[in-house]
Scaffold this motif. Structure first.
Motif, mmCIF file in Angstrom:
data_model
loop_
_atom_site.group_PDB
_atom_site.id
_atom_site.type_symbol
_atom_site.label_atom_id
_atom_site.label_comp_id
_atom_site.label_asym_id
_atom_site.label_seq_id
_atom_site.Cartn_x
_atom_site.Cartn_y
_atom_site.Cartn_z
ATOM 1 N N ALA A 130 107.928 -75.855 -105.558
ATOM 2 C CA ALA A 130 107.435 -76.432 -104.304
ATOM 3 C C ALA A 130 105.984 -76.012 -104.134
ATOM 4 C CB ALA A 130 108.271 -75.944 -103.131
ATOM 5 N N ASP A 131 105.181 -76.933 -103.630
ATOM 6 C CA ASP A 131 103.762 -76.680 -103.425
ATOM 7 C C ASP A 131 103.465 -76.438 -101.954
ATOM 8 O OD1 ASP A 131 103.497 -77.279 -106.111
ATOM 9 O OD2 ASP A 131 102.457 -79.175 -105.795
ATOM 10 N N PHE A 132 102.391 -75.736 -101.713
ATOM 11 C CA PHE A 132 101.772 -75.662 -100.389
ATOM 12 C C PHE A 132 100.279 -75.590 -100.626
ATOM 13 C CE2 PHE A 132 102.454 -71.277 -101.596
ATOM 14 C CZ PHE A 132 101.290 -70.623 -101.213
ATOM 15 N N SER A 133 99.522 -76.061 -99.652
ATOM 16 C CA SER A 133 98.071 -76.090 -99.791
ATOM 17 C C SER A 133 97.421 -75.213 -98.738
ATOM 18 C CB SER A 133 97.552 -77.521 -99.650
ATOM 19 O OG SER A 133 98.047 -78.324 -100.698
ATOM 20 N N VAL A 134 96.268 -74.664 -99.121
ATOM 21 C CA VAL A 134 95.449 -73.884 -98.206
ATOM 22 C C VAL A 134 94.042 -74.468 -98.260
ATOM 23 C CG1 VAL A 134 94.500 -71.600 -97.671
ATOM 24 C CG2 VAL A 134 96.801 -71.791 -98.643
ATOM 25 N N VAL A 135 93.498 -74.772 -97.090
ATOM 26 C CA VAL A 135 92.115 -75.224 -97.006
ATOM 27 C C VAL A 135 91.300 -74.047 -96.493
ATOM 28 C CG1 VAL A 135 90.492 -76.856 -95.981
ATOM 29 C CG2 VAL A 135 92.808 -77.597 -96.560
ATOM 30 N N PHE A 136 90.338 -73.632 -97.309
ATOM 31 C CA PHE A 136 89.468 -72.516 -96.961
ATOM 32 C C PHE A 136 88.235 -73.045 -96.248
ATOM 33 C CE2 PHE A 136 91.994 -71.100 -100.512
ATOM 34 C CZ PHE A 136 92.359 -69.815 -100.148
ATOM 35 N N PRO A 137 87.815 -72.393 -95.145
ATOM 36 C CA PRO A 137 86.630 -72.870 -94.424
ATOM 37 C C PRO A 137 85.391 -72.740 -95.289
ATOM 38 C CG PRO A 137 87.403 -70.788 -93.504
ATOM 39 C CD PRO A 137 88.396 -71.203 -94.537
ATOM 40 N N LYS A 138 84.504 -73.717 -95.168
ATOM 41 C CA LYS A 138 83.251 -73.727 -95.918
ATOM 42 C C LYS A 138 82.216 -72.880 -95.187
ATOM 43 C CE LYS A 138 83.518 -77.037 -99.074
ATOM 44 N NZ LYS A 138 83.226 -76.794 -100.444
ATOM 45 N N ASP A 139 81.253 -72.379 -95.936
ATOM 46 C CA ASP A 139 80.145 -71.630 -95.362
ATOM 47 C C ASP A 139 79.229 -72.605 -94.635
ATOM 48 O OD1 ASP A 139 78.114 -69.929 -94.676
ATOM 49 O OD2 ASP A 139 77.530 -69.445 -96.731
ATOM 50 N N ALA A 140 79.187 -72.494 -93.328
ATOM 51 C CA ALA A 140 78.338 -73.383 -92.524
ATOM 52 C C ALA A 140 77.006 -72.731 -92.200
ATOM 53 C CB ALA A 140 79.069 -73.763 -91.238
ATOM 54 N N GLY A 141 76.742 -71.580 -92.804
ATOM 55 C CA GLY A 141 75.492 -70.885 -92.564
ATOM 56 C C GLY A 141 75.419 -70.232 -91.197
ATOM 57 N N LYS A 142 76.547 -70.107 -90.512
ATOM 58 C CA LYS A 142 76.562 -69.555 -89.149
ATOM 59 C C LYS A 142 76.917 -68.076 -89.115
ATOM 60 C CE LYS A 142 77.954 -73.877 -87.009
ATOM 61 N NZ LYS A 142 78.993 -74.555 -86.229
ATOM 62 N N GLY A 143 77.491 -67.577 -90.153
ATOM 63 C CA GLY A 143 77.932 -66.189 -90.114
ATOM 64 C C GLY A 143 78.037 -65.621 -91.514
ATOM 65 N N VAL A 144 78.603 -64.462 -91.559
ATOM 66 C CA VAL A 144 78.755 -63.768 -92.826
ATOM 67 C C VAL A 144 80.110 -64.104 -93.435
ATOM 68 C CG1 VAL A 144 78.868 -61.496 -93.910
ATOM 69 C CG2 VAL A 144 77.317 -61.878 -91.989
ATOM 70 N N CYS A 145 80.099 -64.497 -94.683
ATOM 71 C CA CYS A 145 81.352 -64.738 -95.411
ATOM 72 C C CYS A 145 81.753 -63.441 -96.096
ATOM 73 C CB CYS A 145 81.169 -65.851 -96.444
ATOM 74 S SG CYS A 145 80.763 -67.456 -95.740
ATOM 75 N N LYS A 146 83.050 -63.141 -96.081
ATOM 76 C CA LYS A 146 83.556 -61.909 -96.681
ATOM 77 C C LYS A 146 84.275 -62.238 -97.987
ATOM 78 C CE LYS A 146 84.421 -60.134 -92.096
ATOM 79 N NZ LYS A 146 85.429 -59.790 -91.115
#
Length: 170
Positions: free
Chosen positions: A113-129
């Motif tokens: 069985a599959d499941f999907s995850v959509v990761f937020p894109k870097d919008a240049g508004k904050g720090v990505c970890k």
């Protein structure tokens, strides 16, 4: 976001084609099969669409028994130091005609069985970890399965889909 919802809608639609997995003797309802336990499953990364940040993961039933998955996996992300990242999780609820939330999927041995995850894109508004591990825990299990990652968690929610039938099992 529109492309994300469309991508998840297509994945949800695939679930309709496999409402019940057969056990060789006929159809089995998900409420008649015991829940899949973490020890029954293996986690694999199945596909990625980098343009929308969508990654499809796959739970494969490697046990010798039928088991069922219903709803959503629990997702956690860990940094290189092993610390869990504070990630906001948003569950994707497909339209009612496509929803499998209340029905669940039955997995025969070897099925997935599959499941999907959509990761937020870097919008240049904050720090990505950065994070190095995604842990997916099946519903009702007390421990999860890990996928090695080399990604960044940016501002915004992780969008997680319900379980859908692996197209290869149809």
């Amino acid at each position: 976001m529109r492309r994300t919802v469309l991508a998840l809608g297509v994945a949800g639609g695939l679930a309709l084609a496999g409402c019940h997995q057969q056990d060789g003797g006929g159809n089995v309802r998900a409420d008649k099969a015991p829940p899949c336990r973490s020890q029954d499953l293996a986690l694999k990364r199945a596909a990625e669409d980098a343009s929308v940040g969508l990654v499809t993961y796959r739970f494969v039933n490697h046990s010798e028994r039928l088991c069922s998955l219903k709803g959503y996996p629990e997702i956690t992300l860990s940094g290189a130091d092993g610390a869990k990242l504070d990630a906001k999780i948003q569950q994707f609820e497909p339209p009612p005609t496509m929803s499998r939330r209340g029905i669940g999927l039955v997995l025969r041995p070897g099925a997935s069985a599959d499941f999907s995850v959509v990761f937020p894109k870097d919008a240049g508004k904050g720090v990505c970890k950065p994070f190095v591990k995604l842990t997916a825990t099946p519903p009702g299990s007390d421990w999860g399965l890990d996928s090695a990652e080399d990604r960044k968690l940016c501002e915004g929610p992780l969008v997680v889909s319900i379980f859908t039938v692996d197209p290869g099992d149809l």
